[in-house]
Design a protein around this motif. Structure first.
Motif, mmCIF file in Angstrom:
data_model
loop_
_atom_site.group_PDB
_atom_site.id
_atom_site.type_symbol
_atom_site.label_atom_id
_atom_site.label_comp_id
_atom_site.label_asym_id
_atom_site.label_seq_id
_atom_site.Cartn_x
_atom_site.Cartn_y
_atom_site.Cartn_z
ATOM 1 N N VAL A 26 46.150 60.508 25.307
ATOM 2 C CA VAL A 26 44.708 60.823 25.874
ATOM 3 C C VAL A 26 44.757 62.539 25.746
ATOM 4 C CG1 VAL A 26 44.309 61.061 28.637
ATOM 5 C CG2 VAL A 26 46.528 59.451 28.147
ATOM 6 N N VAL A 27 43.338 62.202 25.412
ATOM 7 C CA VAL A 27 42.863 63.188 24.797
ATOM 8 C C VAL A 27 42.044 63.963 26.401
ATOM 9 C CG1 VAL A 27 40.453 63.965 23.305
ATOM 10 C CG2 VAL A 27 42.364 62.126 22.856
ATOM 11 N N ALA A 28 41.309 63.026 26.553
ATOM 12 C CA ALA A 28 40.625 64.003 28.008
ATOM 13 C C ALA A 28 40.698 63.157 29.218
ATOM 14 C CB ALA A 28 39.522 64.154 27.896
ATOM 15 N N ARG A 29 41.174 63.101 30.269
ATOM 16 C CA ARG A 29 40.473 62.400 32.035
ATOM 17 C C ARG A 29 39.099 62.954 32.491
ATOM 18 N NH1 ARG A 29 46.442 61.441 32.560
ATOM 19 N NH2 ARG A 29 46.591 59.458 31.711
ATOM 20 N N LEU A 30 38.187 62.068 32.723
ATOM 21 C CA LEU A 30 37.115 63.091 33.674
ATOM 22 C C LEU A 30 36.446 61.946 34.628
ATOM 23 C CD1 LEU A 30 35.371 63.523 30.020
ATOM 24 C CD2 LEU A 30 36.519 64.908 30.906
ATOM 25 N N ARG A 31 35.920 63.302 35.819
ATOM 26 C CA ARG A 31 35.477 63.086 37.143
ATOM 27 C C ARG A 31 33.326 63.439 36.272
ATOM 28 N NH1 ARG A 31 38.559 60.403 40.150
ATOM 29 N NH2 ARG A 31 40.778 60.896 40.747
ATOM 30 N N PRO A 32 33.045 62.430 37.656
ATOM 31 C CA PRO A 32 31.921 63.322 37.276
ATOM 32 C C PRO A 32 32.163 64.971 37.941
ATOM 33 C CG PRO A 32 31.523 61.335 38.168
ATOM 34 C CD PRO A 32 32.822 61.305 37.768
ATOM 35 N N HIS A 33 30.936 65.927 37.211
ATOM 36 C CA HIS A 33 30.905 67.387 37.948
ATOM 37 C C HIS A 33 31.511 67.363 39.647
ATOM 38 C CE1 HIS A 33 30.056 71.433 38.247
ATOM 39 N NE2 HIS A 33 30.321 71.483 37.274
ATOM 40 N N ALA A 34 31.953 68.070 40.026
ATOM 41 C CA ALA A 34 32.622 68.591 41.631
ATOM 42 C C ALA A 34 30.584 68.182 42.450
ATOM 43 C CB ALA A 34 33.775 68.912 42.172
ATOM 44 N N ARG A 35 30.103 69.179 41.496
ATOM 45 C CA ARG A 35 28.951 69.614 42.445
ATOM 46 C C ARG A 35 28.165 69.201 43.402
ATOM 47 N NH1 ARG A 35 27.085 70.349 38.042
ATOM 48 N NH2 ARG A 35 25.113 68.444 37.969
ATOM 49 N N VAL A 36 28.542 67.158 42.963
ATOM 50 C CA VAL A 36 27.834 66.177 43.589
ATOM 51 C C VAL A 36 28.017 66.332 45.232
ATOM 52 C CG1 VAL A 36 27.408 64.912 41.502
ATOM 53 C CG2 VAL A 36 29.444 64.283 42.716
ATOM 54 N N LEU A 37 29.306 67.294 45.453
ATOM 55 C CA LEU A 37 30.138 67.519 46.821
ATOM 56 C C LEU A 37 29.571 68.819 47.631
ATOM 57 C CD1 LEU A 37 34.080 66.206 45.807
ATOM 58 C CD2 LEU A 37 31.749 64.739 46.451
ATOM 59 N N VAL A 38 28.824 69.462 47.061
ATOM 60 C CA VAL A 38 28.032 70.351 47.883
ATOM 61 C C VAL A 38 27.418 69.926 48.867
ATOM 62 C CG1 VAL A 38 26.429 72.569 47.477
ATOM 63 C CG2 VAL A 38 28.131 71.780 46.298
ATOM 64 N N TRP A 39 26.237 68.874 48.792
ATOM 65 C CA TRP A 39 25.586 68.762 49.783
ATOM 66 C C TRP A 39 26.599 68.113 51.174
ATOM 67 C CZ3 TRP A 39 21.565 71.788 51.334
ATOM 68 C CH2 TRP A 39 20.957 71.876 50.670
ATOM 69 N N PRO A 40 27.755 67.010 50.276
ATOM 70 C CA PRO A 40 28.687 66.300 52.274
ATOM 71 C C PRO A 40 29.296 67.648 52.405
ATOM 72 C CG PRO A 40 28.476 64.994 49.694
ATOM 73 C CD PRO A 40 27.611 66.378 49.305
ATOM 74 N N THR A 41 29.817 68.233 51.806
ATOM 75 C CA THR A 41 30.630 69.779 52.229
ATOM 76 C C THR A 41 29.742 70.596 52.815
ATOM 77 O OG1 THR A 41 31.922 69.126 50.759
ATOM 78 C CG2 THR A 41 32.670 71.240 51.675
ATOM 79 N N LEU A 42 29.167 70.411 53.162
ATOM 80 C CA LEU A 42 27.555 71.519 53.493
ATOM 81 C C LEU A 42 27.519 70.353 55.450
ATOM 82 C CD1 LEU A 42 25.037 73.504 51.336
ATOM 83 C CD2 LEU A 42 26.941 74.056 52.709
ATOM 84 N N LEU A 43 27.099 68.935 55.246
ATOM 85 C CA LEU A 43 26.983 68.569 56.242
ATOM 86 C C LEU A 43 27.835 68.832 57.004
ATOM 87 C CD1 LEU A 43 25.046 66.203 57.308
ATOM 88 C CD2 LEU A 43 26.043 64.361 55.890
ATOM 89 N N LEU A 44 29.156 68.494 56.418
ATOM 90 C CA LEU A 44 30.268 68.433 56.977
ATOM 91 C C LEU A 44 30.379 69.985 57.997
ATOM 92 C CD1 LEU A 44 33.332 66.863 57.241
ATOM 93 C CD2 LEU A 44 34.018 67.907 56.058
ATOM 94 N N PHE A 45 30.252 70.558 57.615
ATOM 95 C CA PHE A 45 30.388 71.729 57.898
ATOM 96 C C PHE A 45 29.717 71.883 59.335
ATOM 97 C CE2 PHE A 45 32.397 74.143 53.721
ATOM 98 C CZ PHE A 45 33.523 73.764 54.466
ATOM 99 N N VAL A 46 28.098 71.251 58.993
ATOM 100 C CA VAL A 46 27.481 71.627 60.449
ATOM 101 C C VAL A 46 27.360 70.802 61.180
ATOM 102 C CG1 VAL A 46 25.208 71.505 60.337
ATOM 103 C CG2 VAL A 46 25.435 72.502 58.444
#
Length: 192
Positions: A26-46
């Motif tokens: 295995v050379v690399a294991r990747l996921r999409p950038h975690a930046r996509v979770l910023v708005w859902p996390t802000l929604l959770l705090f609100v």
């Protein structure tokens, strides 16, 4: 006919293709950038703040239950589902292939061998460029290119894919030369 010693192995599989002498790594294991979770996390705090403020301050008990039920439903739809979607997308790059896995209820797995050859291109918008991420498009001659969406360190991923594809093509080329040399040596009544 030459006898095999105990340490020797057969160089071709039952399908007739040459087997890789080195194990797949295995050379690399990747996921999409975690930046996509910023708005859902802000929604959770609100939601947590709004629920904490309004729950218990309503005149009727059913209104308190409605506030709590609505907050839970919005948390599931606005935070838990995007988190689950992010967790289910995985890209694995090995020394032999690229593996795409995605899907929650219906799982899909696609593989692309480096030895088949492909074209790698990168697409970035200004936000992705700021985070050094981007979308990698892999065109292998199929109708639609395979897409690694919003991958972190996109330049490193692109150069690694180019190196792996080049290495696989040289390995396959040398194997073909060896196979053709062995085919010339295999004789029917002493000659080919």
């Amino acid at each position: 006919m030459k006898k095999k010693t105990q340490g020797e192995t057969n160089e071709t599989e039952s399908s007739g293709y040459a087997r890789e002498s080195r194990p797949e790594k295995v050379v690399a294991r990747l996921r999409p950038h975690a930046r996509v979770l910023v708005w859902p996390t802000l929604l959770l705090f609100v939601l947590a703040g709004g629920t904490g403020y309004f729950f218990g301050n309503m005149a009727q008990p059913w209104q308190n239950a409605l506030v709590l039920g609505g907050a839970i439903a919005l948390a599931v739809l606005g935070w838990l589902l995007p988190l689950a979607a992010w967790l289910t997308k995985r890209y694995t790059i090995t020394t032999r292939r690229i593996i795409f896995r995605y899907g929650f209820f219906v799982r899909t797995r696609q593989e692309l061998l480096h030895s088949r050859g492909y074209d790698v291109s990168v697409r970035q918008n200004w936000v992705q460029a700021g985070f050094r991420s981007g979308t990698v498009l892999i065109n292998s001659g199929l109708e639609h290119p395979l897409v690694l969406k919003d991958v972190p360190n996109v330049d490193l991923v692109q150069s690694a894919l180019h190196d792996l594809m080049e290495k696989a093509s040289t390995v396959m080329g040398s194997r073909r030369q060896e196979q053709s040399a062995h085919a010339d040596e295999s004789a029917f009544w002493g000659r080919r």
